[in-house]
Scaffold this active site. Structure first.
Site, PDB file in Angstrom:
ATOM      1  N   SER A 140       0.830  -1.210   0.000  1.00 46.62           N
ATOM      2  CA  SER A 140       0.000   0.000   0.000  1.00 46.62           C
ATOM      3  C   SER A 140       0.860   1.253   0.000  1.00 46.62           C
ATOM      4  O   SER A 140       1.943   1.278   0.600  1.00 46.62           O
ATOM      5  CB  SER A 140      -0.883  -0.005   1.250  1.00 46.62           C
ATOM      6  OG  SER A 140      -1.475   1.254   1.416  1.00 46.62           O
ATOM      7  N   TYR A 164      -1.509  -0.886  10.730  1.00 48.59           N
ATOM      8  CA  TYR A 164      -1.823  -1.416   9.392  1.00 48.59           C
ATOM      9  C   TYR A 164      -0.645  -1.194   8.455  1.00 48.59           C
ATOM     10  O   TYR A 164      -0.186  -2.134   7.769  1.00 48.59           O
ATOM     11  CB  TYR A 164      -3.089  -0.749   8.845  1.00 48.59           C
ATOM     12  CG  TYR A 164      -3.277  -0.941   7.361  1.00 48.59           C
ATOM     13  CD1 TYR A 164      -3.582  -2.189   6.826  1.00 48.59           C
ATOM     14  CD2 TYR A 164      -3.134   0.130   6.471  1.00 48.59           C
ATOM     15  CE1 TYR A 164      -3.735  -2.366   5.460  1.00 48.59           C
ATOM     16  CE2 TYR A 164      -3.290  -0.032   5.117  1.00 48.59           C
ATOM     17  CZ  TYR A 164      -3.588  -1.286   4.611  1.00 48.59           C
ATOM     18  OH  TYR A 164      -3.727  -1.437   3.253  1.00 48.59           O
ATOM     19  N   LYS A 168       2.258  -3.927   6.430  1.00 47.61           N
ATOM     20  CA  LYS A 168       2.681  -3.941   5.019  1.00 47.61           C
ATOM     21  C   LYS A 168       4.202  -3.805   4.915  1.00 47.61           C
ATOM     22  O   LYS A 168       4.849  -4.469   4.099  1.00 47.61           O
ATOM     23  CB  LYS A 168       1.994  -2.805   4.246  1.00 47.61           C
ATOM     24  CG  LYS A 168       0.474  -2.944   4.136  1.00 47.61           C
ATOM     25  CD  LYS A 168       0.079  -4.151   3.300  1.00 47.61           C
ATOM     26  CE  LYS A 168      -1.421  -4.340   3.211  1.00 47.61           C
ATOM     27  NZ  LYS A 168      -1.830  -5.578   2.551  1.00 47.61           N
TER      28      LYS A 168
HETATM   29  C1  UD1 Z   1      -6.986   5.116   3.727  1.00 43.85           C
HETATM   30  C2  UD1 Z   1      -5.967   4.734   4.744  1.00 43.85           C
HETATM   31  C3  UD1 Z   1      -4.902   3.903   4.047  1.00 43.85           C
HETATM   32  C4  UD1 Z   1      -5.530   2.684   3.367  1.00 43.85           C
HETATM   33  C5  UD1 Z   1      -6.613   3.151   2.406  1.00 43.85           C
HETATM   34  C6  UD1 Z   1      -7.369   1.983   1.775  1.00 43.85           C
HETATM   35  C7  UD1 Z   1      -5.953   6.471   6.473  1.00 43.85           C
HETATM   36  C8  UD1 Z   1      -5.204   7.635   7.040  1.00 43.85           C
HETATM   37  N1  UD1 Z   1      -5.413   5.916   5.369  1.00 43.85           N
HETATM   38  O1  UD1 Z   1      -6.330   5.895   2.734  1.00 43.85           O
HETATM   39  O2  UD1 Z   1      -3.945   3.492   4.972  1.00 43.85           O
HETATM   40  O3  UD1 Z   1      -4.555   1.975   2.642  1.00 43.85           O
HETATM   41  O4  UD1 Z   1      -7.549   3.977   3.107  1.00 43.85           O
HETATM   42  O5  UD1 Z   1      -8.143   1.316   2.681  1.00 43.85           O
HETATM   43  O6  UD1 Z   1      -6.980   6.061   6.984  1.00 43.85           O
HETATM   44  N2  UD1 Z   1     -12.085  11.738   3.525  1.00 43.85           N
HETATM   45  C9  UD1 Z   1     -13.032  12.651   3.905  1.00 43.85           C
HETATM   46  N3  UD1 Z   1     -14.187  12.207   4.508  1.00 43.85           N
HETATM   47  C10 UD1 Z   1     -14.411  10.885   4.749  1.00 43.85           C
HETATM   48  C11 UD1 Z   1     -13.436   9.947   4.351  1.00 43.85           C
HETATM   49  C12 UD1 Z   1     -12.279  10.407   3.753  1.00 43.85           C
HETATM   50  O7  UD1 Z   1     -12.868  13.861   3.713  1.00 43.85           O
HETATM   51  O8  UD1 Z   1     -15.470  10.566   5.314  1.00 43.85           O
HETATM   52  C13 UD1 Z   1     -10.860  12.206   2.871  1.00 43.85           C
HETATM   53  C14 UD1 Z   1      -9.606  11.851   3.629  1.00 43.85           C
HETATM   54  O9  UD1 Z   1      -9.255  12.890   4.485  1.00 43.85           O
HETATM   55  C15 UD1 Z   1      -8.606  11.653   2.492  1.00 43.85           C
HETATM   56  C16 UD1 Z   1      -9.442  11.248   1.296  1.00 43.85           C
HETATM   57  O10 UD1 Z   1     -10.775  11.546   1.626  1.00 43.85           O
HETATM   58  O11 UD1 Z   1      -8.049  12.880   2.190  1.00 43.85           O
HETATM   59  C17 UD1 Z   1      -9.328   9.784   0.980  1.00 43.85           C
HETATM   60  O12 UD1 Z   1      -9.588   9.068   2.170  1.00 43.85           O
HETATM   61  P1  UD1 Z   1      -9.725   7.471   2.189  1.00 43.85           P
HETATM   62  O13 UD1 Z   1     -10.662   7.038   1.135  1.00 43.85           O
HETATM   63  O14 UD1 Z   1     -10.005   7.060   3.585  1.00 43.85           O
HETATM   64  O15 UD1 Z   1      -8.279   6.972   1.713  1.00 43.85           O
HETATM   65  P2  UD1 Z   1      -6.840   7.310   2.330  1.00 43.85           P
HETATM   66  O16 UD1 Z   1      -6.906   8.154   3.518  1.00 43.85           O
HETATM   67  O17 UD1 Z   1      -6.006   7.800   1.220  1.00 43.85           O
END
Ligand code: UD1
Length: 353
Positions: A140, A164, A168
């Protein structure tokens, strides 16, 4: 392909696993699937078969499914033994199986080390025993140390920020040590995924976790389908163009195709270990993704800004040049396509499988 054996796909019923199984079968590979169905459904593999039937593609004697846990070494031994006896010798592995919630991993670190690290050790132990030494591993991009607003290449620094991510990193290290122990035989590829979203274009296959996902794209779709759901955007003052975090969203089918190219590369080439970023190289902010989803699908989303999420990074985008050069692979599907396919899946399966 006759000279090749079967591909063992661990976690083959999961989101990326099921799309990869479909692609493998479409390309004529024989596969053995292991899945515990802890966070996936057997139905995803039924859907894989359904799509193949609809295309008049035969999968008879090409897919064998085992339910069980990689924590149980005897179970893995049985799968390898039976496959060999049945004339389906396993010669390579695509290893998806594992837990992937950052939040849960902080709450239950031992569970994560057991499900991810211990299981992988068991798998590698049995692979070694059967002289099966080709593995494509689901790593990842979360393992990278944040790096200002620069694209992340394979040489960037690695740093663990949660259990997590640690699992990895540890597995990559174990694979590295294994390669060093037997450089003449092991062929290993660590694929560091960025943010896989979307679904198969038929709408029959998609992401269906058990319980509510905490990831952005599944929540966007939840928000679109349940009119009383408000999406929370984590932070609006990040150092980015619109103040929201930037990620590299990649269509799950492009990712699936990357795995098959990785497998083919390993099969054809000399023993090696390679780390590879699989992303599009295109940065998309949270607000960008919401807008593209709304415009593509003609849906309005209700959202509000809240505090930053702990452990979030402002910018995580792949430099994918190495993957493109090495594998002759290019992610082809646009963000619009990801939004369209994801929504098609959600409309057809509002509650998942
Ligand atoms: C997350 C995990 C990562 C994991 C990946 C796949 C974290 C910090 N990282 O990645 O380790 O490999 O998921 O499972 O949890 N966001 C919002 N509102 C929400 C959800 C997300 O604004 O309700 C934003 C987050 O701040 C981020 C972006 O959307 O900037 C993407 O978030 P997300 O889909 O959770 O992925 P990652 O954080 O990149």
């Amino acid at each position: 392909m006759e000279e090749n054996g079967f591909v063992l796909v661990t976690g083959g019923a999961g989101f990326i696993g099921s799309h990869t199984c479909l692609d493998l079968l479409e390309k004529g590979y024989g596969i053995i699937v292991i899945d515990s169905f802890l966070n996936s459904y057997p139905k995803s593999l039924e859907r894989v078969k359904q799509i193949l039937r609809s295309k008049n593609l035969t999968f008879k004697d090409k897919i064998f499914i085992y339910q069980g846990s990689l924590k149980n070494k005897d179970f893995i031994l049985r799968v390898f033994n039976e496959s060999e006896k049945n004339g389906c010798r396993i010669d390579s592995v695509i290893h998806f199986a594992g837990l992937k919630s950052v939040k849960d991993s902080i709450k239950n670190p031992l569970n994560y080390y057991e499900e991810n690290v211990l299981s992988t050790i068991n798998l590698l132990y049995v692979m070694n025993l059967f002289a099966c030494k080709i593995i494509v591993f689901s790593s990842s991009a979360t393992i990278f140390k944040p790096f200002e607003n620069k694209l992340i290449n394979e040489e960037c620094q690695i740093e663990s920020i949660n259990p997590y991510a640690s699992t990895k990193i540890f597995i990559e290290r174990i694979l590295n040590d294994l390669h060093i122990s037997d450089k003449k035989n092991w062929k290993i590829m660590n694929l560091r995924y960025f943010n896989p979203i979307g679904a198969h274009s038929s709408g029959a296959l998609g992401e269906s976790p058990k319980g509510l996902s905490h990831n952005l794209f599944p929540l966007i779709m939840e928000c679109a389908i349940k009119k009383n759901f408000t999406l929370k955007i984590f932070g609006k003052n990040w150092p980015t163009k619109d103040g929201t975090c930037i990620r590299d969203y990649i269509h799950v089918m492009d990712l699936a195709e990357g795995h098959i190219k990785a497998l083919e590369f390993l099969r054809k080439n000399e023993p090696t270990i390679i780390n590879l970023n699989l992303g599009t190289g295109i940065g998309t902010s949270v607000v960008d993704l919401i807008k593209v989803f709304e415009n593509t699908n003609k849906e309005n989303l209700s959202f509000l800004f809240t505090d930053r999420r702990k452990g979030d990074l402002p910018f995580l985008v792949a430099d994918n040049k190495y993957a493109k050069d090495l594998l002759n692979w290019t992610p082809l599907r646009s963000l619009e396509q990801m939004c369209k396919d994801g929504w098609n899946w959600k409309l057809k399966n509002p509650n998942g499988y």
